[in-house]
Design a protein around this motif. Structure first.
Motif, mmCIF file in Angstrom:
data_model
loop_
_atom_site.group_PDB
_atom_site.id
_atom_site.type_symbol
_atom_site.label_atom_id
_atom_site.label_comp_id
_atom_site.label_asym_id
_atom_site.label_seq_id
_atom_site.Cartn_x
_atom_site.Cartn_y
_atom_site.Cartn_z
ATOM 1 N N GLN A 45 0.836 -1.196 0.000
ATOM 2 C CA GLN A 45 0.000 0.000 0.000
ATOM 3 C C GLN A 45 0.881 1.261 0.000
ATOM 4 O O GLN A 45 0.635 2.186 -0.784
ATOM 5 C CB GLN A 45 -0.852 -0.026 1.264
ATOM 6 N N ASP A 46 1.900 1.295 0.867
ATOM 7 C CA ASP A 46 2.822 2.434 0.921
ATOM 8 C C ASP A 46 3.559 2.603 -0.403
ATOM 9 O O ASP A 46 3.732 3.719 -0.898
ATOM 10 C CB ASP A 46 3.835 2.263 2.049
ATOM 11 N N GLU A 47 4.000 1.493 -0.982
ATOM 12 C CA GLU A 47 4.715 1.569 -2.253
ATOM 13 C C GLU A 47 3.814 2.115 -3.353
ATOM 14 O O GLU A 47 4.230 2.958 -4.151
ATOM 15 C CB GLU A 47 5.242 0.183 -2.647
ATOM 16 N N LEU A 48 2.557 1.665 -3.388
ATOM 17 C CA LEU A 48 1.615 2.159 -4.388
ATOM 18 C C LEU A 48 1.346 3.648 -4.185
ATOM 19 O O LEU A 48 1.327 4.422 -5.152
ATOM 20 C CB LEU A 48 0.315 1.357 -4.335
ATOM 21 N N GLN A 49 1.153 4.089 -2.932
ATOM 22 C CA GLN A 49 0.962 5.520 -2.646
ATOM 23 C C GLN A 49 2.168 6.309 -3.159
ATOM 24 O O GLN A 49 2.010 7.352 -3.803
ATOM 25 C CB GLN A 49 0.804 5.756 -1.136
ATOM 26 N N ASN A 50 3.379 5.821 -2.877
ATOM 27 C CA ASN A 50 4.590 6.514 -3.312
ATOM 28 C C ASN A 50 4.701 6.552 -4.826
ATOM 29 O O ASN A 50 5.116 7.565 -5.392
ATOM 30 C CB ASN A 50 5.829 5.864 -2.701
ATOM 31 N N LEU A 51 4.361 5.454 -5.498
ATOM 32 C CA LEU A 51 4.412 5.427 -6.968
ATOM 33 C C LEU A 51 3.455 6.441 -7.578
ATOM 34 O O LEU A 51 3.820 7.175 -8.494
ATOM 35 C CB LEU A 51 4.066 4.028 -7.495
ATOM 36 N N VAL A 52 2.233 6.472 -7.062
ATOM 37 C CA VAL A 52 1.241 7.409 -7.601
ATOM 38 C C VAL A 52 1.691 8.840 -7.338
ATOM 39 O O VAL A 52 1.651 9.684 -8.231
ATOM 40 C CB VAL A 52 -0.159 7.132 -7.013
ATOM 41 N N THR A 53 2.152 9.109 -6.126
ATOM 42 C CA THR A 53 2.606 10.457 -5.783
ATOM 43 C C THR A 53 3.799 10.862 -6.651
ATOM 44 O O THR A 53 3.850 11.972 -7.165
ATOM 45 C CB THR A 53 2.990 10.528 -4.289
ATOM 46 N N ALA A 54 4.743 9.959 -6.826
ATOM 47 C CA ALA A 54 5.949 10.263 -7.602
ATOM 48 C C ALA A 54 5.681 10.380 -9.088
ATOM 49 O O ALA A 54 6.408 11.073 -9.796
ATOM 50 C CB ALA A 54 7.007 9.196 -7.355
ATOM 51 N N SER A 55 4.621 9.729 -9.579
ATOM 52 C CA SER A 55 4.383 9.747 -11.030
ATOM 53 C C SER A 55 3.693 11.010 -11.506
ATOM 54 O O SER A 55 3.582 11.248 -12.692
ATOM 55 C CB SER A 55 3.586 8.510 -11.453
ATOM 56 N N VAL A 56 3.232 11.842 -10.572
ATOM 57 C CA VAL A 56 2.596 13.104 -10.955
ATOM 58 C C VAL A 56 3.592 14.224 -10.656
ATOM 59 O O VAL A 56 3.796 14.592 -9.524
ATOM 60 C CB VAL A 56 1.273 13.338 -10.176
ATOM 61 N N ASN A 57 4.229 14.729 -11.694
ATOM 62 C CA ASN A 57 5.209 15.801 -11.541
ATOM 63 C C ASN A 57 4.653 17.077 -12.159
ATOM 64 O O ASN A 57 4.335 17.116 -13.341
ATOM 65 C CB ASN A 57 6.519 15.461 -12.258
ATOM 66 N N LEU A 58 4.511 18.097 -11.341
ATOM 67 C CA LEU A 58 3.947 19.349 -11.818
ATOM 68 C C LEU A 58 5.020 20.429 -11.806
ATOM 69 O O LEU A 58 5.676 20.640 -10.807
ATOM 70 C CB LEU A 58 2.776 19.765 -10.918
ATOM 71 N N THR A 59 5.194 21.088 -12.922
ATOM 72 C CA THR A 59 6.069 22.245 -12.983
ATOM 73 C C THR A 59 5.275 23.372 -13.611
ATOM 74 O O THR A 59 5.128 23.434 -14.830
ATOM 75 C CB THR A 59 7.341 21.961 -13.803
ATOM 76 N N GLN A 60 4.713 24.219 -12.832
ATOM 77 C CA GLN A 60 3.896 25.371 -13.180
ATOM 78 C C GLN A 60 2.858 25.115 -14.257
ATOM 79 O O GLN A 60 1.691 25.058 -13.959
ATOM 80 C CB GLN A 60 4.769 26.556 -13.556
ATOM 81 N N ARG A 61 3.239 24.993 -15.478
ATOM 82 C CA ARG A 61 2.278 24.883 -16.570
ATOM 83 C C ARG A 61 2.398 23.555 -17.318
ATOM 84 O O ARG A 61 1.884 23.410 -18.407
ATOM 85 C CB ARG A 61 2.469 26.047 -17.533
ATOM 86 N N ARG A 62 3.107 22.605 -16.728
ATOM 87 C CA ARG A 62 3.353 21.329 -17.402
ATOM 88 C C ARG A 62 3.183 20.196 -16.399
ATOM 89 O O ARG A 62 3.585 20.298 -15.250
ATOM 90 C CB ARG A 62 4.764 21.308 -17.950
ATOM 91 N N VAL A 63 2.602 19.092 -16.865
ATOM 92 C CA VAL A 63 2.418 17.915 -16.021
ATOM 93 C C VAL A 63 2.900 16.700 -16.798
ATOM 94 O O VAL A 63 2.608 16.566 -17.993
ATOM 95 C CB VAL A 63 0.926 17.706 -15.662
ATOM 96 N N THR A 64 3.633 15.820 -16.129
ATOM 97 C CA THR A 64 4.029 14.544 -16.723
ATOM 98 C C THR A 64 3.455 13.435 -15.862
ATOM 99 O O THR A 64 3.622 13.436 -14.647
ATOM 100 C CB THR A 64 5.560 14.417 -16.802
ATOM 101 N N ILE A 65 2.757 12.516 -16.499
ATOM 102 C CA ILE A 65 2.100 11.402 -15.821
ATOM 103 C C ILE A 65 2.610 10.100 -16.439
ATOM 104 O O ILE A 65 2.693 9.987 -17.657
ATOM 105 C CB ILE A 65 0.566 11.452 -16.018
ATOM 106 N N SER A 66 2.934 9.135 -15.595
ATOM 107 C CA SER A 66 3.283 7.788 -16.052
ATOM 108 C C SER A 66 2.198 6.837 -15.564
ATOM 109 O O SER A 66 1.829 6.880 -14.392
ATOM 110 C CB SER A 66 4.627 7.356 -15.487
ATOM 111 N N VAL A 67 1.696 6.005 -16.469
ATOM 112 C CA VAL A 67 0.602 5.088 -16.135
ATOM 113 C C VAL A 67 1.016 3.671 -16.551
ATOM 114 O O VAL A 67 1.455 3.460 -17.679
ATOM 115 C CB VAL A 67 -0.702 5.492 -16.859
#
Length: 175
Positions: free
Chosen positions: A28-50
């Motif tokens: 559960q902790d690993e999945l939370q960390n993966l989801v949190t880490a896969s959403v990278n926001l830099t002001q006007r840009r978002v990168t998502i890994s699925v």
């Protein structure tokens, strides 16, 4: 979101998934960390890994699911004009639409719609590694990735949105 100590908070959808599928606390902790880490926001840009996924596992047909270590990556950013760029090693990537018919675009558009905001001009860069039409959830990954990226660009809290309902509605109704 984060808790009082500044650490990332629990994403309710991940918690519900983990409980529904009986994941251990470590998983559960690993999945939370993966989801949190896969959403990278830099002001006007978002990168998502699925990740790819398999849901029809033997006698657990439609009940047991598993993420597969094959990932699509979607970068979405505000732009002066609408643009969809597609690349990747997946079978079928050449046939992915470069228009508003693209599932990543439709997922992002649905997030803006759910947030009650107009859909702006965006640039979509889609790297598809999940093979299409092979039972690994390429279509779902595309829509979910677009929806998550769109909700982040809208500055909406993911816990207030209902991505599972939207994905199910979209994929079953084709809208």
């Amino acid at each position: 979101s984060s808790n009082a100590s500044g650490e990332p908070g629990v994403i309710p959808e991940v918690l519900a998934f983990a409980q529904r599928h009986g994941l251990s606390l470590d998983a559960q902790d690993e999945l939370q960390n993966l989801v949190t880490a896969s959403v990278n926001l830099t002001q006007r840009r978002v990168t998502i890994s699925v990740p790819a996924s398999v849901s029809n596992l033997g006698p657990g047909l439609g009940v047991i699911g598993m993420a597969v270590d094959i990932w699509d990556e979607f970068m979405i950013e505000y732009s002066d004009r609408f643009c969809v760029e597609v690349s990747g090693d997946s079978a079928g990537a050449a046939e992915v639409p470069r228009s508003d018919a693209n599932l990543v675009v439709q997922g992002a558009a649905r997030a803006f719609q759910e947030a009650g905001r107009p859909f702006p001009a965006l640039r979509f860069v889609c790297k598809h590694n999940i093979p299409w039409n092979k039972g690994l959830g390429a279509a779902s990954a595309s829509f979910v990735g677009g929806f998550l990226a769109g909700s982040v660009l809208c500055s909406e809290e993911l816990r207030h949105l209902k991505p599972r309902r939207n994905v199910t509605e979209f994929l079953s109704n084709g809208k």
